[in-house]
Design a protein around this motif. Structure first.
Motif, PDB file in Angstrom:
ATOM      1  N   VAL A   1      -7.588  75.074  57.132  1.00 57.09           N
ATOM      2  CA  VAL A   1      -6.890  75.379  58.382  1.00 57.09           C
ATOM      3  C   VAL A   1      -7.460  76.583  59.113  1.00 57.09           C
ATOM      4  O   VAL A   1      -7.215  76.760  60.299  1.00 57.09           O
ATOM      5  N   ASP A   2      -8.248  77.397  58.414  1.00 54.09           N
ATOM      6  CA  ASP A   2      -8.902  78.544  59.052  1.00 54.09           C
ATOM      7  C   ASP A   2     -10.306  78.200  59.529  1.00 54.09           C
ATOM      8  O   ASP A   2     -11.008  79.061  60.056  1.00 54.09           O
ATOM      9  N   GLY A   3     -10.746  76.972  59.320  1.00 59.28           N
ATOM     10  CA  GLY A   3     -12.083  76.556  59.723  1.00 59.28           C
ATOM     11  C   GLY A   3     -13.158  76.876  58.708  1.00 59.28           C
ATOM     12  O   GLY A   3     -14.333  76.707  58.986  1.00 59.28           O
ATOM     13  N   ALA A   4     -12.772  77.332  57.515  1.00 56.69           N
ATOM     14  CA  ALA A   4     -13.744  77.657  56.471  1.00 56.69           C
ATOM     15  C   ALA A   4     -14.194  76.371  55.783  1.00 56.69           C
ATOM     16  O   ALA A   4     -13.360  75.581  55.322  1.00 56.69           O
ATOM     17  N   PRO A   5     -15.516  76.138  55.700  1.00 55.46           N
ATOM     18  CA  PRO A   5     -15.999  74.907  55.078  1.00 55.46           C
ATOM     19  C   PRO A   5     -15.803  74.894  53.571  1.00 55.46           C
ATOM     20  O   PRO A   5     -15.788  75.945  52.930  1.00 55.46           O
ATOM     21  N   TYR A   6     -15.646  73.708  53.022  1.00 54.30           N
ATOM     22  CA  TYR A   6     -15.569  73.553  51.572  1.00 54.30           C
ATOM     23  C   TYR A   6     -16.096  72.179  51.177  1.00 54.30           C
ATOM     24  O   TYR A   6     -16.153  71.267  51.996  1.00 54.30           O
ATOM     25  N   SER A   7     -16.504  72.043  49.930  1.00 56.27           N
ATOM     26  CA  SER A   7     -16.951  70.773  49.377  1.00 56.27           C
ATOM     27  C   SER A   7     -15.956  70.328  48.325  1.00 56.27           C
ATOM     28  O   SER A   7     -15.429  71.148  47.572  1.00 56.27           O
ATOM     29  N   ASP A   8     -15.721  69.052  48.269  1.00 58.45           N
ATOM     30  CA  ASP A   8     -14.828  68.467  47.279  1.00 58.45           C
ATOM     31  C   ASP A   8     -15.437  68.674  45.888  1.00 58.45           C
ATOM     32  O   ASP A   8     -16.624  68.415  45.675  1.00 58.45           O
ATOM     33  N   ASP A   9     -14.632  69.149  44.929  1.00 61.30           N
ATOM     34  CA  ASP A   9     -15.165  69.441  43.593  1.00 61.30           C
ATOM     35  C   ASP A   9     -15.710  68.197  42.900  1.00 61.30           C
ATOM     36  O   ASP A   9     -16.658  68.271  42.122  1.00 61.30           O
ATOM     37  N   ARG A  10     -15.170  67.028  43.212  1.00 66.54           N
ATOM     38  CA  ARG A  10     -15.705  65.798  42.615  1.00 66.54           C
ATOM     39  C   ARG A  10     -17.107  65.505  43.146  1.00 66.54           C
ATOM     40  O   ARG A  10     -17.977  65.045  42.414  1.00 66.54           O
ATOM     41  N   GLU A  11     -17.327  65.794  44.442  1.00 64.68           N
ATOM     42  CA  GLU A  11     -18.666  65.617  45.009  1.00 64.68           C
ATOM     43  C   GLU A  11     -19.663  66.555  44.344  1.00 64.68           C
ATOM     44  O   GLU A  11     -20.767  66.148  43.985  1.00 64.68           O
ATOM     45  N   VAL A  12     -19.282  67.823  44.207  1.00 61.67           N
ATOM     46  CA  VAL A  12     -20.178  68.799  43.596  1.00 61.67           C
ATOM     47  C   VAL A  12     -20.498  68.397  42.162  1.00 61.67           C
ATOM     48  O   VAL A  12     -21.657  68.451  41.735  1.00 61.67           O
ATOM     49  N   ALA A  13     -19.496  67.940  41.417  1.00 62.31           N
ATOM     50  CA  ALA A  13     -19.731  67.491  40.041  1.00 62.31           C
ATOM     51  C   ALA A  13     -20.692  66.312  40.017  1.00 62.31           C
ATOM     52  O   ALA A  13     -21.600  66.254  39.173  1.00 62.31           O
ATOM     53  N   ARG A  14     -20.542  65.381  40.936  1.00 63.46           N
ATOM     54  CA  ARG A  14     -21.439  64.224  41.001  1.00 63.46           C
ATOM     55  C   ARG A  14     -22.859  64.671  41.351  1.00 63.46           C
ATOM     56  O   ARG A  14     -23.833  64.201  40.777  1.00 63.46           O
TER      57      ARG A  14
ATOM     58  N   THR B   1     -30.303  77.070  44.387  1.00 64.95           N
ATOM     59  CA  THR B   1     -31.232  77.778  45.259  1.00 64.95           C
ATOM     60  C   THR B   1     -32.368  76.935  45.807  1.00 64.95           C
ATOM     61  O   THR B   1     -32.809  77.166  46.932  1.00 64.95           O
ATOM     62  N   ILE B   2     -32.855  75.965  45.042  1.00 62.81           N
ATOM     63  CA  ILE B   2     -34.039  75.263  45.522  1.00 62.81           C
ATOM     64  C   ILE B   2     -33.909  73.752  45.605  1.00 62.81           C
ATOM     65  O   ILE B   2     -34.703  73.104  46.275  1.00 62.81           O
ATOM     66  N   TYR B   3     -32.931  73.190  44.953  1.00 62.69           N
ATOM     67  CA  TYR B   3     -32.909  71.739  44.891  1.00 62.69           C
ATOM     68  C   TYR B   3     -31.895  71.160  45.867  1.00 62.69           C
ATOM     69  O   TYR B   3     -32.217  70.805  46.981  1.00 62.69           O
ATOM     70  N   TYR B   4     -30.650  71.110  45.493  1.00 62.88           N
ATOM     71  CA  TYR B   4     -29.622  70.528  46.334  1.00 62.88           C
ATOM     72  C   TYR B   4     -28.813  71.549  47.121  1.00 62.88           C
ATOM     73  O   TYR B   4     -28.377  71.279  48.231  1.00 62.88           O
ATOM     74  N   GLY B   5     -28.561  72.669  46.532  1.00 63.40           N
ATOM     75  CA  GLY B   5     -27.640  73.640  47.111  1.00 63.40           C
ATOM     76  C   GLY B   5     -27.847  73.950  48.575  1.00 63.40           C
ATOM     77  O   GLY B   5     -26.902  73.909  49.363  1.00 63.40           O
ATOM     78  N   PRO B   6     -29.074  74.262  49.012  1.00 68.24           N
ATOM     79  CA  PRO B   6     -29.264  74.634  50.414  1.00 68.24           C
ATOM     80  C   PRO B   6     -28.797  73.567  51.412  1.00 68.24           C
ATOM     81  O   PRO B   6     -28.218  73.889  52.439  1.00 68.24           O
ATOM     82  N   GLY B   7     -29.019  72.301  51.109  1.00 68.74           N
ATOM     83  CA  GLY B   7     -28.600  71.243  52.021  1.00 68.74           C
ATOM     84  C   GLY B   7     -27.169  70.793  51.812  1.00 68.74           C
ATOM     85  O   GLY B   7     -26.384  70.704  52.747  1.00 68.74           O
ATOM     86  N   LEU B   8     -26.812  70.524  50.563  1.00 72.55           N
ATOM     87  CA  LEU B   8     -25.481  69.981  50.282  1.00 72.55           C
ATOM     88  C   LEU B   8     -24.370  71.004  50.441  1.00 72.55           C
ATOM     89  O   LEU B   8     -23.252  70.654  50.802  1.00 72.55           O
TER      90      LEU B   8
ATOM     91  N   THR C   1     -26.068  76.430  52.187  1.00 70.38           N
ATOM     92  CA  THR C   1     -26.412  77.836  51.978  1.00 70.38           C
ATOM     93  C   THR C   1     -27.509  78.320  52.912  1.00 70.38           C
ATOM     94  O   THR C   1     -27.460  79.451  53.390  1.00 70.38           O
ATOM     95  N   SER C   2     -28.496  77.487  53.207  1.00 63.90           N
ATOM     96  CA  SER C   2     -29.586  77.941  54.079  1.00 63.90           C
ATOM     97  C   SER C   2     -29.131  78.099  55.520  1.00 63.90           C
ATOM     98  O   SER C   2     -29.469  79.083  56.180  1.00 63.90           O
ATOM     99  N   VAL C   3     -28.355  77.152  56.038  1.00 61.30           N
ATOM    100  CA  VAL C   3     -27.891  77.274  57.423  1.00 61.30           C
ATOM    101  C   VAL C   3     -26.897  78.430  57.562  1.00 61.30           C
ATOM    102  O   VAL C   3     -26.910  79.157  58.554  1.00 61.30           O
ATOM    103  N   HIS C   4     -26.066  78.637  56.544  1.00 60.13           N
ATOM    104  CA  HIS C   4     -25.122  79.765  56.615  1.00 60.13           C
ATOM    105  C   HIS C   4     -25.845  81.109  56.563  1.00 60.13           C
ATOM    106  O   HIS C   4     -25.440  82.057  57.229  1.00 60.13           O
ATOM    107  N   ALA C   5     -26.919  81.203  55.806  1.00 58.46           N
ATOM    108  CA  ALA C   5     -27.711  82.431  55.777  1.00 58.46           C
ATOM    109  C   ALA C   5     -28.340  82.686  57.141  1.00 58.46           C
ATOM    110  O   ALA C   5     -28.353  83.828  57.637  1.00 58.46           O
ATOM    111  N   ALA C   6     -28.850  81.642  57.781  1.00 61.60           N
ATOM    112  CA  ALA C   6     -29.431  81.789  59.114  1.00 61.60           C
ATOM    113  C   ALA C   6     -28.388  82.210  60.138  1.00 61.60           C
ATOM    114  O   ALA C   6     -28.630  83.076  60.983  1.00 61.60           O
ATOM    115  N   LEU C   7     -27.200  81.628  60.083  1.00 58.37           N
ATOM    116  CA  LEU C   7     -26.131  82.008  61.012  1.00 58.37           C
ATOM    117  C   LEU C   7     -25.666  83.428  60.763  1.00 58.37           C
ATOM    118  O   LEU C   7     -25.351  84.165  61.700  1.00 58.37           O
TER     119      LEU C   7
END
Length: 157
Positions: free
Chosen positions: A107-120, A136-143, A146-152
């Motif tokens: 409700v505050d506009g903060a993004p989150y990922s579903d824990d089941r998705e992250v586990a998968r 850091t190098i495989y999935y995290g930056p896109g899924l 992390t990379s777009v948030h660092a740039a912003l």
């Protein structure tokens, strides 16, 4: 049941050459009603808010985000389609040179990922890969964005 919610577009960086593309992306969604105030003297980091937006299963934010990326070269933004009682909130973020990132949001506009998705996602990582490598190098930056948030974050300082 409510079928309306609020959408906020925050421009973190843009260029004069992107104004027509931004206008076109917003107009394609029927959001052109207050554009002159936004583009006469835009203040980067301020949100352009559209209230009472009819929800279409979360597609408005995706269509608008994809149009902004397609029609601009220098614009970095965050887009929040706030949740209501029956619809999940949706979030999109983009900075040039990074992938367009989509997630659910609270409700505050903060993004989150579903824990089941992250586990998968973690379960599909190559055998022997550490969680740190994954983040850091495989999935995290896109899924996880992390990379777009660092740039912003760099644009906000």
């Amino acid at each position: 049941m409510p079928d309306r919610t609020e959408l906020t577009l925050t421009l973190h960086a843009t260029h004069d050459s992107d104004r027509d593309g931004i206008r076109a992306a917003l107009a394609a969604q029927g959001l052109e009603h207050d554009l002159e105030g936004v583009f006469t003297d835009p203040v980067l980091g301020d949100g352009y808010t559209v209230e009472e937006l009819v929800i279409d299963n979360g597609t408005e934010h995706r269509t608008l985000a994809e149009a902004l990326v397609a029609h601009t070269r220098y614009t970095a933004f965050e887009l929040v389609h706030y949740p209501d009682r029956i619809h999940l909130g949706r979030y999109a973020a983009y900075a040039p040179g990074h992938d367009l990132y989509f997630a659910f949001c609270d409700v505050d506009g903060a993004p989150y990922s579903d824990d089941r998705e992250v586990a998968r996602w973690l379960a599909s990582a190559p055998e022997g890969m550490t969680v740190a490598d994954w983040l850091t190098i495989y999935y995290g930056p896109g899924l996880l964005g992390t990379s777009v948030h660092a740039a912003l974050a760099e644009l906000r300082t």
